[in-house]
Design an enzyme around this catalytic site. Structure first.
Site, PDB file in Angstrom:
ATOM      1  N   ALA A  17     -30.674  14.337  -5.900  1.00 17.64           N
ATOM      2  CA  ALA A  17     -31.119  14.634  -4.539  1.00 17.64           C
ATOM      3  C   ALA A  17     -30.090  14.120  -3.549  1.00 17.64           C
ATOM      4  CB  ALA A  17     -32.478  13.983  -4.274  1.00 17.64           C
TER       5      ALA A  17
ATOM      6  N   GLU B  26     -23.187  14.242  -7.657  1.00 15.95           N
ATOM      7  CA  GLU B  26     -23.919  13.172  -8.337  1.00 15.95           C
ATOM      8  C   GLU B  26     -23.926  13.295  -9.852  1.00 15.95           C
ATOM      9  OE1 GLU B  26     -27.809  12.618  -6.703  1.00 15.95           O
ATOM     10  OE2 GLU B  26     -27.008  11.907  -4.790  1.00 15.95           O
TER      11      GLU B  26
ATOM     12  N   GLU C 133     -18.120   6.825  -2.367  1.00 12.21           N
ATOM     13  CA  GLU C 133     -17.752   5.418  -2.467  1.00 12.21           C
ATOM     14  C   GLU C 133     -19.018   4.572  -2.303  1.00 12.21           C
ATOM     15  OE1 GLU C 133     -15.047   2.186  -0.104  1.00 12.21           O
ATOM     16  OE2 GLU C 133     -14.361   4.261  -0.150  1.00 12.21           O
TER      17      GLU C 133
END
Length: 188
Positions: free
Chosen positions: A81, A101, A143
């Site tokens: 998400a 992700e 990051e």
């Protein structure tokens, strides 16, 4: 179901002030006119919106992440998400978040619906997607982003929800909203 200003339950804004202006969240305090003519105060969080993706691997398992969530001081199992950037198309956001992700891209995308996770104190909406035809291309974590990737079969996801190992509302809602598409893709 949408509500119009003529709805007898509508509250009307009399004044509005910004209480907090953060990087992600913005808090407002409004004075409102109630349906009976009285007045009250409503405090709420403005949120830019998000996407959540039920992504089905070729082996028939769903992609999950295990990520530490600071407000509750522990890691959670979640579907991929992320936040919608200003002006960003919701499908483009879902594609970007899945890639960044998890390292996966999908050849098939379906918008499943929308959920509103915190209607008592936030205007957040989460757009739900189902992604199929995944292929791994490598993740691109932001990051300071740390997570573990897992793949879970449908039965294990349901077991984890009922055993309270998955308690994240967006993941539970997205899983069950996408379940008919997941079962169809699996031939169940």
């Amino acid at each position: 179901m949408s509500v119009t200003v003529d709805d007898p339950l509508s509250e009307h804004t009399l004044s509005s002030e910004q209480v907090f202006d953060g990087a992600l969240l913005h808090v407002r305090r409004d004075r409102v006119r109630l349906p009976d003519g009285g007045e009250s105060v409503r405090e709420y969080v403005r949120h830019p919106g998000a996407v959540v993706i039920a992504a089905l691997l070729p082996e028939g398992q769903l992609v999950f992440e295990r990520q530490f969530r600071y407000p509750l001081r522990r890691p959670f199992l979640e579907l991929p998400a992320g936040k919608i950037d200003a002006g960003e198309d919701i499908l483009a956001c879902a594609m970007r978040e899945l890639r960044e992700e998890t390292g996966y891209e999908a050849s098939e995308w379906r918008h499943v619906g929308v959920m509103h996770p915190c209607i008592g104190y936030s205007d957040e909406r989460i757009e739900i997607f189902f992604a199929n035809g995944l292929r791994h291309v490598g993740h691109a974590w932001d990051e300071g982003e740390f997570l573990e990737l897992l793949s879970l079969p449908v039965a294990a996801v349901e077991d984890a929800i009922h055993a309270e190992r998955i308690t994240d509302a967006k993941s539970i809602t997205a899983f069950y909203r996408a379940l008919p598409l997941i079962r169809a893709a699996l031939g169940d």
